[in-house]
Design a protein around this motif. Structure first.
Motif, PDB file in Angstrom:
ATOM      1  N   UNK A   1       0.814  -1.210   0.000  1.00 14.33           N
ATOM      2  CA  UNK A   1       0.000   0.000   0.000  1.00 14.33           C
ATOM      3  C   UNK A   1       0.851   1.265   0.000  1.00 14.33           C
ATOM      4  N   UNK A   2       1.955   1.245   0.746  1.00 21.30           N
ATOM      5  CA  UNK A   2       2.725   2.472   0.933  1.00 21.30           C
ATOM      6  C   UNK A   2       3.867   2.659  -0.069  1.00 21.30           C
ATOM      7  N   UNK A   3       4.319   1.594  -0.726  1.00 21.04           N
ATOM      8  CA  UNK A   3       5.421   1.784  -1.681  1.00 21.04           C
ATOM      9  C   UNK A   3       4.934   1.858  -3.119  1.00 21.04           C
ATOM     10  N   UNK A   4       3.683   1.447  -3.372  1.00 18.62           N
ATOM     11  CA  UNK A   4       3.154   1.525  -4.730  1.00 18.62           C
ATOM     12  C   UNK A   4       2.472   2.873  -4.963  1.00 18.62           C
ATOM     13  N   UNK A   5       2.080   3.086  -6.209  1.00 21.10           N
ATOM     14  CA  UNK A   5       1.434   4.354  -6.585  1.00 21.10           C
ATOM     15  C   UNK A   5      -0.059   4.362  -6.290  1.00 21.10           C
ATOM     16  N   UNK A   6      -0.534   3.401  -5.503  1.00 25.89           N
ATOM     17  CA  UNK A   6      -1.952   3.339  -5.156  1.00 25.89           C
ATOM     18  C   UNK A   6      -2.797   2.614  -6.175  1.00 25.89           C
ATOM     19  N   UNK A   7      -2.149   1.836  -7.043  1.00 25.90           N
ATOM     20  CA  UNK A   7      -2.882   1.146  -8.108  1.00 25.90           C
ATOM     21  C   UNK A   7      -2.781  -0.375  -8.002  1.00 25.90           C
ATOM     22  N   UNK A   8      -2.482  -0.878  -6.794  1.00 26.32           N
ATOM     23  CA  UNK A   8      -2.330  -2.324  -6.623  1.00 26.32           C
ATOM     24  C   UNK A   8      -3.644  -3.050  -6.909  1.00 26.32           C
ATOM     25  N   UNK A   9      -3.562  -4.094  -7.723  1.00 22.85           N
ATOM     26  CA  UNK A   9      -4.723  -4.924  -8.057  1.00 22.85           C
ATOM     27  C   UNK A   9      -4.442  -6.338  -7.588  1.00 22.85           C
ATOM     28  N   UNK A  10      -5.151  -6.780  -6.548  1.00 20.76           N
ATOM     29  CA  UNK A  10      -4.919  -8.122  -6.021  1.00 20.76           C
ATOM     30  C   UNK A  10      -5.557  -9.169  -6.927  1.00 20.76           C
ATOM     31  N   UNK A  11      -4.814 -10.239  -7.154  1.00 21.17           N
ATOM     32  CA  UNK A  11      -5.286 -11.358  -7.971  1.00 21.17           C
ATOM     33  C   UNK A  11      -5.477 -12.571  -7.065  1.00 21.17           C
ATOM     34  N   UNK A  12      -6.479 -13.382  -7.356  1.00 25.16           N
ATOM     35  CA  UNK A  12      -6.874 -14.446  -6.434  1.00 25.16           C
ATOM     36  C   UNK A  12      -6.864 -15.825  -7.098  1.00 25.16           C
ATOM     37  N   UNK A  13      -6.689 -16.854  -6.257  1.00 24.16           N
ATOM     38  CA  UNK A  13      -6.918 -18.224  -6.676  1.00 24.16           C
ATOM     39  C   UNK A  13      -5.758 -18.892  -7.388  1.00 24.16           C
ATOM     40  N   UNK A  14      -5.705 -20.231  -7.226  1.00 22.98           N
ATOM     41  CA  UNK A  14      -4.676 -21.021  -7.899  1.00 22.98           C
ATOM     42  C   UNK A  14      -5.217 -21.726  -9.133  1.00 22.98           C
ATOM     43  N   UNK A  15      -6.505 -21.476  -9.458  1.00 25.23           N
ATOM     44  CA  UNK A  15      -7.190 -22.105 -10.609  1.00 25.23           C
ATOM     45  C   UNK A  15      -7.279 -23.621 -10.467  1.00 25.23           C
ATOM     46  N   UNK A  16      -7.267 -24.066  -9.211  1.00 29.35           N
ATOM     47  CA  UNK A  16      -7.327 -25.514  -8.984  1.00 29.35           C
ATOM     48  C   UNK A  16      -8.191 -25.849  -7.776  1.00 29.35           C
ATOM     49  N   UNK A  17      -7.868 -25.279  -6.605  1.00 34.23           N
ATOM     50  CA  UNK A  17      -8.589 -25.599  -5.370  1.00 34.23           C
ATOM     51  C   UNK A  17      -9.358 -24.382  -4.847  1.00 34.23           C
ATOM     52  N   UNK A  18      -8.611 -23.334  -4.440  1.00 36.84           N
ATOM     53  CA  UNK A  18      -9.269 -22.152  -3.867  1.00 36.84           C
ATOM     54  C   UNK A  18      -8.269 -21.013  -3.762  1.00 36.84           C
ATOM     55  N   UNK A  19      -8.700 -19.912  -3.184  1.00 39.09           N
ATOM     56  CA  UNK A  19      -7.826 -18.770  -2.943  1.00 39.09           C
ATOM     57  C   UNK A  19      -7.296 -18.846  -1.519  1.00 39.09           C
ATOM     58  N   UNK A  20      -5.999 -19.034  -1.381  1.00 41.76           N
ATOM     59  CA  UNK A  20      -5.373 -19.108  -0.064  1.00 41.76           C
ATOM     60  C   UNK A  20      -5.150 -17.686   0.454  1.00 41.76           C
ATOM     61  N   UNK A  21      -5.751 -17.371   1.603  1.00 38.92           N
ATOM     62  CA  UNK A  21      -5.671 -16.015   2.154  1.00 38.92           C
ATOM     63  C   UNK A  21      -4.337 -15.731   2.829  1.00 38.92           C
TER      64      UNK A  21
END
Length: 329
Positions: free
Chosen positions: A76-96
């Motif tokens: 959050x603090x080192x990027x330009x405020x444009x971080x886009x989180x991507x989710x999932x392994x396309x197999x089981x689930x999204x590990x938090x």
């Protein structure tokens, strides 16, 4: 309220005196500016004195400090405020327990991946205390391959007590997922910088820890086992954890001395949690510096150097070959 570790008691007492001086000035309109300034200087000097002589176990404690910034804080603090989180392994689930996605620093796009512990009890349970399942490492690999496809550098933030050791994780191939990441990360065509921002325990850390440059924050640790687990194996008790921490050589200075990492990122006096803006600035500066240097080399040279670096770690000695003797007839 801020949390203080046991060896930070002198710092806590000084902060209490500082708060009282500010209250007096606010409520009674008495000028206490000189006292406040003296206390602020005394706090800084005390922090420098205490943190310049921390033992390995105390550094382990600092690395686990509940107020310490985690992966999403850095992003959050080192990027330009444009971080886009991507989710999932396309197999089981999204590990938090592992987060990742694209973000930019001064207009340049990076793939950020890291362990996320959670900032309170509820979030720590949600994030599984930063202990990833196999799908977390498979998600990380998917994102690394995506970064490679679009020729974007990869930055990983390591902060985990270890990969999740549950039965279901083993059933879904925990060991295989980490091993595949080790193999694939050595061959990524894009620059990879790995930063230990907290705990770096065992294969859970290594699963996203193979890079052209591996850096550690000053008050972090990196080891095959935690001091407590080492103590419980050798002494059947956690009481010898301080001895174990000394023996494991797990601090950033020890790791650099043994040529297992490439550099140390200095923390402000009092640790990363005491001055977040400074540590965010230090990390951002190191990322930009190393990526710029790495991009001046070809992908083939980077891969060759990466493989050589990790293959040369450790020391071993081959046993002398036995000579054959002919029995007398």
């Amino acid at each position: 309220m801020p949390t203080y570790l046991d060896f930070e008691e002198p710092i806590r007492e000084l902060y209490e005196q500082l708060d009282r001086a500010r209250d007096i000035e606010e409520k009674s309109k008495v000028d206490t500016s000189k006292t406040i300034k003296d206390l602020e200087n005394k706090i800084l000097d005390t922090k420098k004195e205490i943190y310049s002589g921390l033992t390995p176990w105390q550094r382990v404690q600092v690395s686990r400090h509940p107020d310490r910034p985690y992966t999403l804080d850095y992003i959050e603090h080192i990027t330009d405020g444009d971080f886009i989180e991507l989710h999932g392994d396309r197999n089981v689930k999204d590990d938090k327990a592992i987060v990742g996605g694209f973000g930019s620093i001064n207009g340049k796009t990076y793939m950020f991946i890291g362990h996320q512990k959670g900032i309170n009890t509820k979030m720590r349970q949600y994030r599984n205390f930063g202990m990833a399942n196999p799908e977390g490492y498979r998600k990380a690999l998917r994102l690394m391959k995506l970064a490679e496809k679009f020729n974007k550098p990869v930055i990983t933030f390591i902060d985990t007590p270890g990969a999740y050791p549950g039965l279901e994780a083993e059933e879904r191939g925990q060991g295989e997922a980490i091993a595949r990441n080790l193999m694939e990360m050595t061959q990524l065509k894009v620059p990879v910088v790995c930063i230990v921002i907290g705990e770096g325990a065992s294969g859970g850390a290594l699963g996203i820890g193979i890079g052209d440059k591996v850096l550690m924050l000053e008050n972090t640790w990196y080891s095959v086992i935690s001091p407590e687990s080492c103590s419980s194996i050798l002494w059947r008790s956690w009481e010898q954890k301080e001895i174990a921490a000394n023996a494991l050589k797990l601090t950033a200075k020890d790791m650099l001395k043994n040529k297992l990492i490439d550099g140390i990122i200095k923390e402000p006096p009092g640790g990363a949690h005491s001055d977040r803006e400074t540590i965010f600035g230090n990390v951002k500066k190191e990322i930009k510096k190393h990526i710029k240097a790495l991009e001046s080399s070809s992908s083939e040279d980077r891969i060759e150097h990466r493989i050589e670096k990790f293959c040369s770690m450790g020391a071993y000695k081959e046993p002398a070959k036995k000579t054959k003797t002919t029995a007398k007839q």
